[in-house]
Design a protein around this motif. Structure first.
Motif, PDB file in Angstrom:
ATOM      1  N   GLU A 203       0.864  -1.030  -0.027  1.00  0.00           N
ATOM      2  CA  GLU A 203      -0.104  -0.114   0.072  1.00  0.00           C
ATOM      3  C   GLU A 203       0.906   1.149   0.050  1.00  0.00           C
ATOM      4  OE1 GLU A 203      -2.473   2.300   3.516  1.00  0.00           O
ATOM      5  OE2 GLU A 203      -2.881   0.085   3.156  1.00  0.00           O
ATOM      6  N   GLU A 204       1.934   1.267   0.707  1.00  0.00           N
ATOM      7  CA  GLU A 204       3.002   2.445   0.860  1.00  0.00           C
ATOM      8  C   GLU A 204       3.563   2.776  -0.224  1.00  0.00           C
ATOM      9  OE1 GLU A 204       2.401   4.413   2.967  1.00  0.00           O
ATOM     10  OE2 GLU A 204       1.584   3.437   4.816  1.00  0.00           O
ATOM     11  N   ILE A 205       3.968   1.637  -1.123  1.00  0.00           N
ATOM     12  CA  ILE A 205       4.849   1.586  -2.213  1.00  0.00           C
ATOM     13  C   ILE A 205       4.088   2.438  -3.224  1.00  0.00           C
ATOM     14  CG2 ILE A 205       4.911  -0.693  -3.226  1.00  0.00           C
ATOM     15  CD1 ILE A 205       7.833  -0.352  -3.955  1.00  0.00           C
ATOM     16  N   ASP A 206       2.685   1.816  -3.427  1.00  0.00           N
ATOM     17  CA  ASP A 206       1.989   2.395  -4.399  1.00  0.00           C
ATOM     18  C   ASP A 206       1.600   3.764  -4.320  1.00  0.00           C
ATOM     19  OD1 ASP A 206       1.618  -0.069  -5.610  1.00  0.00           O
ATOM     20  OD2 ASP A 206      -0.331  -0.555  -4.402  1.00  0.00           O
ATOM     21  N   LEU A 212       5.068  10.294  -6.627  1.00  0.00           N
ATOM     22  CA  LEU A 212       6.294  10.388  -7.689  1.00  0.00           C
ATOM     23  C   LEU A 212       5.981  10.863  -9.042  1.00  0.00           C
ATOM     24  CD1 LEU A 212       8.593   7.606  -6.434  1.00  0.00           C
ATOM     25  CD2 LEU A 212       8.945  10.058  -6.185  1.00  0.00           C
ATOM     26  N   ASN A 213       4.707  10.230  -9.466  1.00  0.00           N
ATOM     27  CA  ASN A 213       4.237  10.532 -10.935  1.00  0.00           C
ATOM     28  C   ASN A 213       3.610  11.762 -10.908  1.00  0.00           C
ATOM     29  OD1 ASN A 213       5.164   7.768 -11.960  1.00  0.00           O
ATOM     30  ND2 ASN A 213       3.244   6.840 -11.356  1.00  0.00           N
ATOM     31  N   LYS A 214       3.263  12.181  -9.747  1.00  0.00           N
ATOM     32  CA  LYS A 214       2.550  13.532  -9.774  1.00  0.00           C
ATOM     33  C   LYS A 214       3.868  14.851  -9.778  1.00  0.00           C
ATOM     34  CE  LYS A 214      -1.562  12.386  -7.201  1.00  0.00           C
ATOM     35  NZ  LYS A 214      -2.350  12.177  -6.099  1.00  0.00           N
ATOM     36  N   ASP A 215       5.067  14.201  -9.307  1.00  0.00           N
ATOM     37  CA  ASP A 215       6.113  15.099  -9.159  1.00  0.00           C
ATOM     38  C   ASP A 215       5.962  16.111  -8.161  1.00  0.00           C
ATOM     39  OD1 ASP A 215       8.767  15.906  -9.904  1.00  0.00           O
ATOM     40  OD2 ASP A 215       8.113  17.358 -11.323  1.00  0.00           O
ATOM     41  N   ASP A 216       5.617  15.656  -6.976  1.00  0.00           N
ATOM     42  CA  ASP A 216       5.032  16.389  -5.905  1.00  0.00           C
ATOM     43  C   ASP A 216       6.307  16.045  -4.927  1.00  0.00           C
ATOM     44  OD1 ASP A 216       4.465  17.384  -3.386  1.00  0.00           O
ATOM     45  OD2 ASP A 216       1.977  17.250  -3.889  1.00  0.00           O
ATOM     46  N   LYS A 217       7.355  16.873  -4.709  1.00  0.00           N
ATOM     47  CA  LYS A 217       8.329  16.426  -4.029  1.00  0.00           C
ATOM     48  C   LYS A 217       8.010  16.241  -2.517  1.00  0.00           C
ATOM     49  CE  LYS A 217      13.292  17.163  -3.065  1.00  0.00           C
ATOM     50  NZ  LYS A 217      14.437  18.254  -3.547  1.00  0.00           N
ATOM     51  N   GLU A 218       7.457  17.248  -1.878  1.00  0.00           N
ATOM     52  CA  GLU A 218       6.909  17.369  -0.564  1.00  0.00           C
ATOM     53  C   GLU A 218       6.087  15.828  -0.192  1.00  0.00           C
ATOM     54  OE1 GLU A 218       4.526  19.852   2.805  1.00  0.00           O
ATOM     55  OE2 GLU A 218       5.189  21.028   0.969  1.00  0.00           O
ATOM     56  N   ARG A 219       5.164  15.908  -1.007  1.00  0.00           N
ATOM     57  CA  ARG A 219       4.264  14.517  -0.778  1.00  0.00           C
ATOM     58  C   ARG A 219       5.144  13.213  -1.200  1.00  0.00           C
ATOM     59  NH1 ARG A 219       0.698  13.219   2.227  1.00  0.00           N
ATOM     60  NH2 ARG A 219      -0.386  11.883   0.619  1.00  0.00           N
ATOM     61  N   SER A 220       5.794  13.208  -1.913  1.00  0.00           N
ATOM     62  CA  SER A 220       6.822  12.225  -2.291  1.00  0.00           C
ATOM     63  C   SER A 220       7.642  11.772  -1.151  1.00  0.00           C
ATOM     64  CB  SER A 220       7.552  12.244  -3.701  1.00  0.00           C
ATOM     65  OG  SER A 220       6.794  12.375  -4.647  1.00  0.00           O
ATOM     66  N   THR A 221       8.181  12.869  -0.568  1.00  0.00           N
ATOM     67  CA  THR A 221       9.281  12.786   0.775  1.00  0.00           C
ATOM     68  C   THR A 221       8.238  11.851   1.928  1.00  0.00           C
ATOM     69  OG1 THR A 221      10.268  14.535  -0.115  1.00  0.00           O
ATOM     70  CG2 THR A 221      10.791  13.890   2.272  1.00  0.00           C
ATOM     71  N   GLU A 222       7.263  12.369   2.015  1.00  0.00           N
ATOM     72  CA  GLU A 222       6.315  11.996   2.866  1.00  0.00           C
ATOM     73  C   GLU A 222       5.838  10.615   3.020  1.00  0.00           C
ATOM     74  OE1 GLU A 222       1.902  12.585   4.931  1.00  0.00           O
ATOM     75  OE2 GLU A 222       2.851  14.323   4.048  1.00  0.00           O
ATOM     76  N   GLU A 223       5.474   9.994   1.583  1.00  0.00           N
ATOM     77  CA  GLU A 223       5.249   8.697   1.213  1.00  0.00           C
ATOM     78  C   GLU A 223       6.603   7.866   1.367  1.00  0.00           C
ATOM     79  OE1 GLU A 223       2.310   7.513   1.349  1.00  0.00           O
ATOM     80  OE2 GLU A 223       1.198   9.448   1.259  1.00  0.00           O
ATOM     81  N   LEU A 224       7.681   8.384   1.029  1.00  0.00           N
ATOM     82  CA  LEU A 224       8.780   7.678   1.219  1.00  0.00           C
ATOM     83  C   LEU A 224       9.215   7.190   2.500  1.00  0.00           C
ATOM     84  CD1 LEU A 224      11.431   6.354  -0.236  1.00  0.00           C
ATOM     85  CD2 LEU A 224      12.599   8.769   0.040  1.00  0.00           C
ATOM     86  N   GLY A 225       8.871   8.279   3.448  1.00  0.00           N
ATOM     87  CA  GLY A 225       9.222   7.986   4.910  1.00  0.00           C
ATOM     88  C   GLY A 225       8.050   6.888   5.142  1.00  0.00           C
ATOM     89  N   ASP A 226       6.745   6.808   4.866  1.00  0.00           N
ATOM     90  CA  ASP A 226       5.727   5.877   5.241  1.00  0.00           C
ATOM     91  C   ASP A 226       6.349   4.492   4.669  1.00  0.00           C
ATOM     92  OD1 ASP A 226       4.496   7.978   6.427  1.00  0.00           O
ATOM     93  OD2 ASP A 226       3.002   7.898   4.944  1.00  0.00           O
ATOM     94  N   PHE A 227       6.860   4.435   3.431  1.00  0.00           N
ATOM     95  CA  PHE A 227       7.264   3.327   3.046  1.00  0.00           C
ATOM     96  C   PHE A 227       8.400   2.800   3.662  1.00  0.00           C
ATOM     97  CE2 PHE A 227      10.296   1.259  -0.116  1.00  0.00           C
ATOM     98  CZ  PHE A 227       9.667   0.169  -0.351  1.00  0.00           C
ATOM     99  N   LEU A 228       9.568   3.467   4.011  1.00  0.00           N
ATOM    100  CA  LEU A 228      10.490   2.865   4.672  1.00  0.00           C
ATOM    101  C   LEU A 228      10.126   2.436   6.031  1.00  0.00           C
ATOM    102  CD1 LEU A 228      13.186   5.539   3.730  1.00  0.00           C
ATOM    103  CD2 LEU A 228      13.006   3.617   2.931  1.00  0.00           C
ATOM    104  N   PHE A 229       9.337   3.425   6.753  1.00  0.00           N
ATOM    105  CA  PHE A 229       8.728   2.759   8.245  1.00  0.00           C
ATOM    106  C   PHE A 229       8.264   1.377   8.219  1.00  0.00           C
ATOM    107  CE2 PHE A 229       6.162   3.042  11.825  1.00  0.00           C
ATOM    108  CZ  PHE A 229       7.030   3.653  12.806  1.00  0.00           C
TER     109      PHE A 229
END
Length: 291
Positions: A203-206, A212-229
């Protein structure tokens, strides 16, 4: 191996040397908590490096360096009449006895010569209700010990105010995430079936890919953190240490890349002049050489 008396004598000689250096060495004289702190961090990482390499000689040496810093801080406090090394040891001993009522009876917390309980745990499937009383010695599994530990810490006068307050702010992010999840587990906040964690990971990687496809760096950073967690959570559930795992991969990458670089030097062709295909071929050679 050495006897207890020999260990005490060795520790005493070490403290004598530390006292002499503090009194007579210009460098040791000028050290403060603030000046030592960066070196302490470095020494701790050097110990961690020796541990992951399983280098027995270096582990012994680096343990000594860390011990020096521990005793140095106690020496500085002693000079300020705050506490000394005996206070450090006494506080630690008291804490370990208090937090292990399944080994030491509560009445022995202040005893001068506390004795472990005269029993050998055998039933490894005690129900969780054995933890209702923090003084209950019927704790026989690792998970029960950890759960009991957290309960006792919360009841201590100078213990943690909350379950997660015991996680140091300065911990590296990956280790901090693991400790946060582990402490939450100790009070029952965890997946009932560890296999369910993979749904969360996917779910987190999706969600990360979508941002990332939206090219939203702030939201991408947040989701990257969720995925790593979530990945760290999965590692914990399967009893894998993510920090150790990543460090092994780091070292593996370094060894393989060094192989490519050494070959480029050998043939007199800079890395910047090599094609990706050439480097990939050497990378595969390095992998085969590891086997």
């Amino acid at each position: 191996m050495h006897t207890k008396e020999e260990k005490m004598q060795a520790f005493g000689r070490f403290l004598d040397v530390l006292d002499a250096l503090r009194a007579n060495c210009p460098w040791d004289k000028k050290q403060t908590n603030e000046s030592l702190r960066p070196n302490t961090i470095e020494e701790t990482y050097e110990l961690c490096d020796a541990l992951i390499k399983n280098d027995v000689h270096d582990i012994c040496k680096e343990l000594g360096d860390v011990l020096l810093h521990i005793c140095f801080y106690a020496k500085i406090a002693e000079e300020k009449e705050q506490f000394d090394m005996a206070d450090v040891c006494d506080a630690l001993t008291r804490k370990m006895i208090t937090r292990h009522p399944h080994v030491y009876h509560p009445s022995q917390i202040d005893a001068k010569d506390p004795k472990p309980l005269p029993y050998v745990p055998s039933d490894l499937d005690k129900p969780r209700d054995t933890l209702d009383n923090p003084s209950n010695p019927k704790v026989t599994t690792v998970s029960q010990v950890l759960e009991n530990w957290e309960q006792i810490k919360l009841k201590e006068k100078d213990g943690n105010e909350s379950v997660l307050s015991g996680v140091p702010e300065a911990l590296p992010s990956m280790i901090k995430a693991y400790r946060i999840q582990d402490k939450a587990r100790n009070v029952g906040f965890d997946w009932e079936d560890r296999r369910d964690v993979w749904k969360k990971v996917r779910e987190e990687i999706d969600e990360l890919e979508a941002e990332l496809n939206k090219d939203d760096k702030e939201r991408s950073t947040e989701e990257l953190g969720d995925f790593l967690f979530a990945v760290i959570n999965a590692a914990r559930l399967y009893k894998l240490n993510p920090d150790n795992a990543l460090e092994k991969t780091n070292r593996k990458f370094i060894d393989r890349f060094n192989y490519i670089e050494a070959h480029s030097i050998k043939i007199g062709k800079p890395l910047t002049s090599m094609t990706l295909e050439e480097m990939d071929k050497l990378w595969e050679e390095a992998k085969r050489n590891e086997k």
